[in-house]
Scaffold this motif. Structure first.
Motif, PDB file in Angstrom:
ATOM      1  N   PRO A 160     -35.663   3.371 -47.623  1.00  0.00           N
ATOM      2  CA  PRO A 160     -36.280   2.098 -48.316  1.00  0.00           C
ATOM      3  C   PRO A 160     -36.177   2.320 -49.573  1.00  0.00           C
ATOM      4  O   PRO A 160     -35.771   0.936 -50.338  1.00  0.00           O
ATOM      5  N   GLU A 161     -36.083   3.288 -50.333  1.00  0.00           N
ATOM      6  CA  GLU A 161     -35.704   3.325 -51.870  1.00  0.00           C
ATOM      7  C   GLU A 161     -34.453   3.076 -52.177  1.00  0.00           C
ATOM      8  O   GLU A 161     -34.038   2.183 -53.365  1.00  0.00           O
ATOM      9  N   GLU A 162     -33.562   3.045 -51.429  1.00  0.00           N
ATOM     10  CA  GLU A 162     -32.124   2.697 -51.309  1.00  0.00           C
ATOM     11  C   GLU A 162     -31.898   1.336 -50.967  1.00  0.00           C
ATOM     12  O   GLU A 162     -30.749   0.660 -51.040  1.00  0.00           O
ATOM     13  N   ASN A 163     -32.995   0.505 -50.020  1.00  0.00           N
ATOM     14  CA  ASN A 163     -32.604  -0.697 -49.592  1.00  0.00           C
ATOM     15  C   ASN A 163     -34.033  -1.340 -49.861  1.00  0.00           C
ATOM     16  O   ASN A 163     -34.720  -1.292 -48.835  1.00  0.00           O
ATOM     17  N   GLN A 164     -33.667  -2.072 -50.689  1.00  0.00           N
ATOM     18  CA  GLN A 164     -34.987  -3.048 -50.950  1.00  0.00           C
ATOM     19  C   GLN A 164     -35.265  -4.035 -49.923  1.00  0.00           C
ATOM     20  O   GLN A 164     -36.620  -4.325 -49.574  1.00  0.00           O
ATOM     21  N   LYS A 165     -34.466  -4.395 -49.083  1.00  0.00           N
ATOM     22  CA  LYS A 165     -34.753  -5.248 -47.762  1.00  0.00           C
ATOM     23  C   LYS A 165     -35.495  -4.495 -46.898  1.00  0.00           C
ATOM     24  O   LYS A 165     -36.404  -5.201 -46.348  1.00  0.00           O
ATOM     25  N   LEU A 166     -35.136  -3.470 -46.516  1.00  0.00           N
ATOM     26  CA  LEU A 166     -35.888  -2.459 -45.564  1.00  0.00           C
ATOM     27  C   LEU A 166     -37.383  -2.528 -46.173  1.00  0.00           C
ATOM     28  O   LEU A 166     -38.335  -2.374 -45.557  1.00  0.00           O
ATOM     29  N   ARG A 167     -37.420  -2.232 -47.457  1.00  0.00           N
ATOM     30  CA  ARG A 167     -38.773  -2.052 -48.125  1.00  0.00           C
ATOM     31  C   ARG A 167     -39.728  -3.205 -47.850  1.00  0.00           C
ATOM     32  O   ARG A 167     -40.842  -3.149 -47.595  1.00  0.00           O
ATOM     33  N   LYS A 168     -38.980  -4.370 -47.946  1.00  0.00           N
ATOM     34  CA  LYS A 168     -39.787  -5.633 -47.970  1.00  0.00           C
ATOM     35  C   LYS A 168     -40.310  -5.695 -46.438  1.00  0.00           C
ATOM     36  O   LYS A 168     -41.528  -6.315 -46.201  1.00  0.00           O
ATOM     37  N   VAL A 169     -39.563  -5.289 -45.744  1.00  0.00           N
ATOM     38  CA  VAL A 169     -39.979  -5.453 -44.250  1.00  0.00           C
ATOM     39  C   VAL A 169     -41.213  -4.548 -44.008  1.00  0.00           C
ATOM     40  O   VAL A 169     -42.178  -5.056 -43.383  1.00  0.00           O
TER      41      VAL A 169
END
Ligand code: SER
Length: 991
Positions: free
Chosen positions: A336-345
């Motif tokens: 998630p740290e590298e992928n804000q979209k995943l973090r958003k989900v």
């Protein structure tokens, strides 16, 4: 039917369900069976080859944020950069559509058929495109094998596009006719619907789609592609013939291919006679699990829109959808740290868990177990990486909670003033508060693409975040212009390195340096054999400009025809070396790659001129290269060992130099303990001693998918010619990393490994520095000698009561605080042990001096009493005393001083480090109305202007303290004598 359309949405859906129940009485096909039937049909019956689903992380394609279709892993074949392993393949592919051209995020939960994660059943033929075969196979599978009623099906085909001069696909229309599809069910559509494109660039082509109408009847063709719940696209058959270029042009590809994909969840809904995918066995177990684990909530119902008045059922759907996407992404190594979209989900899932289902902690992790159980049999990486999935969810939940505590409060205050912002969720966009303040302070009506880029770059807001913020603030914003700006920034930063040097042949790629020789070295009995290379100078650059010659002593860069030196890349520093020209020597300090050329930067050591086209012999600095190799191979071992120790790690960056290695790694559990570091260091040294072979093979991105390779999240790898470095230590530690660096051929050649530092960088990252080779050996020896010295000292202090000055202890501490670049470095684990011994020594010394101090106090007080008695001042049976021992600078135990005086009132004043303190005690028998400990102390308190109070829980009439007060040195003597006199006087007067 007309009645149906006029009815409200829920009534309509209920009626449809009712109709379905009459349509067929056969047992519905389970999702598991439906998947298997698809694979059997293509693989067993039609001789397609099975190719495993690729991970959802597109590690060799920067054009898409996630794998968004089954064809992603075959993109290279379509673009003719890659040879196919098989001519016809089929599989079920994990897909995510929450960004870029295909983004379904906003629709999730609002309907029953859009998902962030879905499975795509697909089949492909490469360099061969039989439209007839594809349409008839698809039709046969749906109508003969799955037995779907043809009267529910529509097909669409590409009707052509004049802007791009693309013809209508009439061939396809005729094929459907021949297959018996009535003409009024074969419908032409334009580009948005029937010309499929992977992303902004890449393979594309006309497509034909099969749509399923959950209702049946005449006049329904008009609803195809109109976004109805009950009439959905099921299967897309794409004829890949073109490629979209970066400038927007569509150009033909050399070969034609077929790329088909069927939405698995939608197929299952059809086969199980449900309109919403959430009513199938792919989601029901999750919806039931949410109900079961969350108390006091109504059960899930298939209601939408206004019938779901408090959005409870949409929340059920979103959570069930998101947990599948989260589990799959984390299982595939996405961070998630590298992928804000995943973090958003993830944050959306946490937020729903807490706010709707009243489960602030643990629900998302708990639900991930259900997904692992359900889909693990199909995608085994879910099971093998379950620990990683759990750890990252826990870690992200902690961050989310912290953010909630901090950012939320400020956002709440902002919303109070700006209510239009209430629909924005600060937890999904952590930079929102700062971005909002920034926009407000700039007082703008129009957000330029450049300003939007600033919000993106500085506060981490993505396109949808910026759009939402601008909408709420009533500020104009053009997302398309913003995406263009993003692209332009990328181009500019690429161009920067190229255009620094103004040479046309360099920019257009005519000039080349052959540099594969950097890998051309052999391991022999005695060491490594690095052969020198005969080279020719192609260009000489001075201050980035080409010159024909340089004078002796010049600092310049040479572009050579070939080189055996490694240029800085992949975290490894460049080699150094010498070029021997007959007229002098060029010392290479550093290498830089620009396009296909390698610049050798250094100094020309001769009194003659060095000219373009000169020939010479290039020899690399073997000792620097050897150290780089040792450190690089050890970095791979460390990476693998850390992953094994912590369960889940993610490499953030690495640096390999000839002096040390540095690896920054994200760990999602507790920090690395000394015990863990010790066991990792021991393990790496055992691998070094065991002499494990370091193998280097070439692979491509396609094959890498099946090799359990450790990749850096977010890194884009080339498609072909990937060097894979592998070490296998009895299957108990396996390191497999793509890497362009230079490595030793056998772990024995690393000689030794030791940690030098392991520091925390922020919340989850640990930055490790370590040494290998001769530097590690030297550090170990130095550490051992220091350790020995400390052991001896400890012994002398303990056994012989040796005195040690503070200065000496400080010196020892300083020796231990070495830095990775120092000549004498202490290994981290030795340092930890030495510091422990040093602390013990310091403790012993402190105790000893404290004991001494107590003895001195005792003596001093006794002598004060004796003096008083000698003076035979029997009427004044009390002691007022300034404790001289306190000059030692130590804070003295005043209690000890007052206790030394028995049976009479005593007042003791001390001063250490300019802080005055006092204590007095008054035996019960001496106490009277005017004379109590508190009243006596107050006399002193008034002079020093400090408060007085008894020790906690004690009687203020019997014992009282003066609170420590800092006194200016210039006042001290006078205040002291005043206070001593006053205390004496007071006692004399009132006793
Ligand atoms: N690539 C096409 C799609 O995603 C067919 O699989 O729809």
């Amino acid at each position: 039917m007309i009645v149906l359309i006029r009815k409200s949405h829920t009534d309509k859906l209920n009626l449809i369900r009712f109709l379905h129940s009459f349509r067929s009485s056969s047992v519905p096909i389970s999702a598991k069976k439906a998947r298997q039937m698809f694979l059997d049909f293509y693989i067993r019956d039609n001789h397609y080859s099975f190719v495993k689903s690729s991970p959802v992380v597109p590690f060799h394609d920067a054009t898409v944020p996630f794998v968004n279709a089954g064809m992603n892993q075959f993109k290279g074949i379509f673009l003719n950069t890659h040879k196919p392993l098989y001519s016809k393949v089929a599989n079920s592919q994990k897909c995510i559509r929450i960004g870029g051209k295909h983004n379904d995020l906003e629709a999730v939960g609002q309907d029953g058929y859009h998902h962030t994660f879905f499975e795509m059943l697909g089949n492909w033929t490469f360099k061969e495109c039989s439209k007839e075969e594809q349409c008839s196979l698809a039709w046969k599978l749906l109508t003969d094998v799955y037995k779907i009623n043809k009267q529910h099906l529509y097909v669409t085909y590409f009707g052509g596009n004049t802007t791009h001069s693309l013809p209508a696909d009439n061939e396809c229309r005729e094929i459907w006719r021949k297959l018996g599809v009535p003409s009024n069910r074969i419908l032409p559509f334009d580009m948005p619907e029937n010309f499929w494109e992977m992303g902004a660039t890449g393979p594309c082509g006309p497509c034909t789609e099969i749509h399923y109408d959950h209702l049946r009847g005449p006049y329904r063709a008009q609803f195809v592609n109109k976004g109805l719940h009950e009439l959905v696209e099921l299967w897309n058959i794409v004829f890949i013939e073109y490629k979209r270029e970066a400038d927007g042009k569509i150009v033909p590809l050399p070969d034609k291919h077929v790329d088909t994909g069927m939405g698995f969840e939608r197929l299952v809904a059809v086969l199980q006679r449900k309109i919403s995918n959430y009513d199938t066995d792919l989601f029901q177990y999750l919806l039931k699990a949410i109900f079961k684990t969350c108390k006091d909530i109504p059960q899930y119902k298939n209601v939408f829109g206004e019938h779901d008045w408090n959005s409870l059922h949409a929340s059920y759907r979103i959570l069930a959808d998101h947990i599948r996407m989260i589990s799959i992404s984390l299982g595939d190594g996405m961070i998630p740290e590298e992928n804000q979209k995943l973090r958003k989900v993830l944050r959306k899932a946490f937020s729903i868990s807490e706010n709707v289902f009243k489960r602030p902690n643990g629900l998302v992790k708990e639900l991930s177990n259900y997904v692992i159980d359900n889909l693990g049999a199909v995608y085994s990486e879910l099971e093998s990486n379950s620990k990683q999935i759990h750890m990252i969810i826990d870690y992200e939940e902690d961050i989310y909670q912290e953010l909630r505590r901090n950012a939320s409060a400020e956002w709440e205050r902002i919303i109070l003033n700006d209510t239009a912002l209430a629909n924005l969720d600060v937890l999904e966009m952590p930079g929102l508060v700062q971005a909002y303040k920034d926009i407000r302070s700039s007082k703008i009506d129009d957000l330029t693409p450049q300003y939007a880029y600033r919000l993106y770059d500085t506060f981490g807001l993505d396109e949808s975040g910026i759009t939402a913020l601008c909408k709420s603030l009533n500020i104009r914003f053009d997302p398309v212009a913003f995406v263009k700006e993003l692209e332009a920034v990328k181009q500019r930063s690429k161009a920067g390195t190229i255009l620094d040097v103004q040479i046309p042949e360099l920019a257009d790629g005519t000039l080349k340096t052959e540099d594969n020789l950097k890998y051309d070295y052999k391991r022999t009995e005695t060491g490594y054999n690095f052969q020198p290379v005969e080279i020719q100078v192609l260009k000489i650059l001075q201050s980035n400009a080409p010159v024909d010659e340089v004078k002796g002593g010049a600092e310049c860069a040479l572009i050579l025809d070939k080189t055996n030196l490694y240029h800085e890349s992949g975290g490894q520093i460049s080699d150094g070396g010498n070029i021997d020209f007959s007229i002098g020597e060029f010392r290479v300090r550093q290498l830089k790659k620009i396009n296909d050329c390698i610049l050798h930067v250094g100094s020309w050591c001769s009194d003659k001129d060095l000219k373009v086209h000169a020939k010479g012999k290039l020899t690399l600095d073997e000792s620097r290269r050897m150290c780089n190799m040792q450190n690089h191979t050890a970095t791979h071992l460390l990476n693998a060992a850390l992953k094994e120790a912590k369960g889940a790690t993610c490499q953030k960056s690495s640096k390999v130099t000839d002096r040390y290695l540095n690896l920054d790694v994200g760990v999602f559990s507790e920090k690395l303990s000394t015990d863990e570091l010790k066991s990792i260091e021991d393990k790496i040294n055992r691998i070094i001693q065991d002499g494990v072979v370091v193998s280097v093979t070439e692979t491509d991105s396609q094959s890498m998918l099946n090799q359990n390779v450790t990749v850096i999240p977010g890194e884009v790898y080339p498609e072909k010619n990937i060097r894979l470095i592998e070490m296998n230590w009895n299957n108990s530690l396996v390191s497999r990393e793509p890497c362009c660096g230079t490595h030793v051929h056998n772990t024995k050649d690393i000689k030794l490994f030791c940690f030098v530092a392991a520091k925390s960088l922020g919340r989850s990252t640990v930055s490790i520095h370590a040494l290998t080779g001769d530097r590690a050996i030297k550090a170990k020896e130095y550490g051992a000698s220091l350790h020995n010295e400390l052991l001896q000292l400890h012994k002398s202090v303990t056994e012989n009561s040796q005195e040690i000055s503070d200065e000496h202890l400080q010196k020892l501490r300083k020796k231990l605080s070495s830095n990775v670049n120092d000549v004498n470095v202490v290994p981290l684990l030795v340092k930890v042990e030495c510091l422990r011994i040093l602390d013990e020594i310091a403790q012993q010394i402190r105790e000893r001096s404290r004991n001494k101090l107590k003895e001195y106090i005792d003596l001093e007080m006794k002598s004060a009493v004796e003096t008083k008695i000698l003076k035979s001042d029997v009427d004044n049976k009390f002691i007022v005393h300034y404790l001289h021992t306190s000059i030692a600078g130590e804070s003295v135990p005043l209690q000890k001083a007052t206790k030394a005086v028995d049976g009479m009132p005593v007042m003791v004043i001390t001063c250490a480090d300019s802080v005055v303190k006092a204590r007095c005690t008054v035996p019960e028998s001496y106490k009277n109305d005017k004379f109590t400990a508190e009243k006596w102390m107050q006399v002193v308190g008034d002079i020093f202007k400090s408060t007085v109070a008894p020790p906690k829980g004690q009687d203020k009439e019997l014992v009282c303290n003066l609170k420590g007060k800092r006194i200016d040195d210039s006042e001290w003597q006078s205040l002291l004598s005043q206070s001593l006199q006053a205390a004496e006087l007071y006692a004399k007067k009132h006793l």
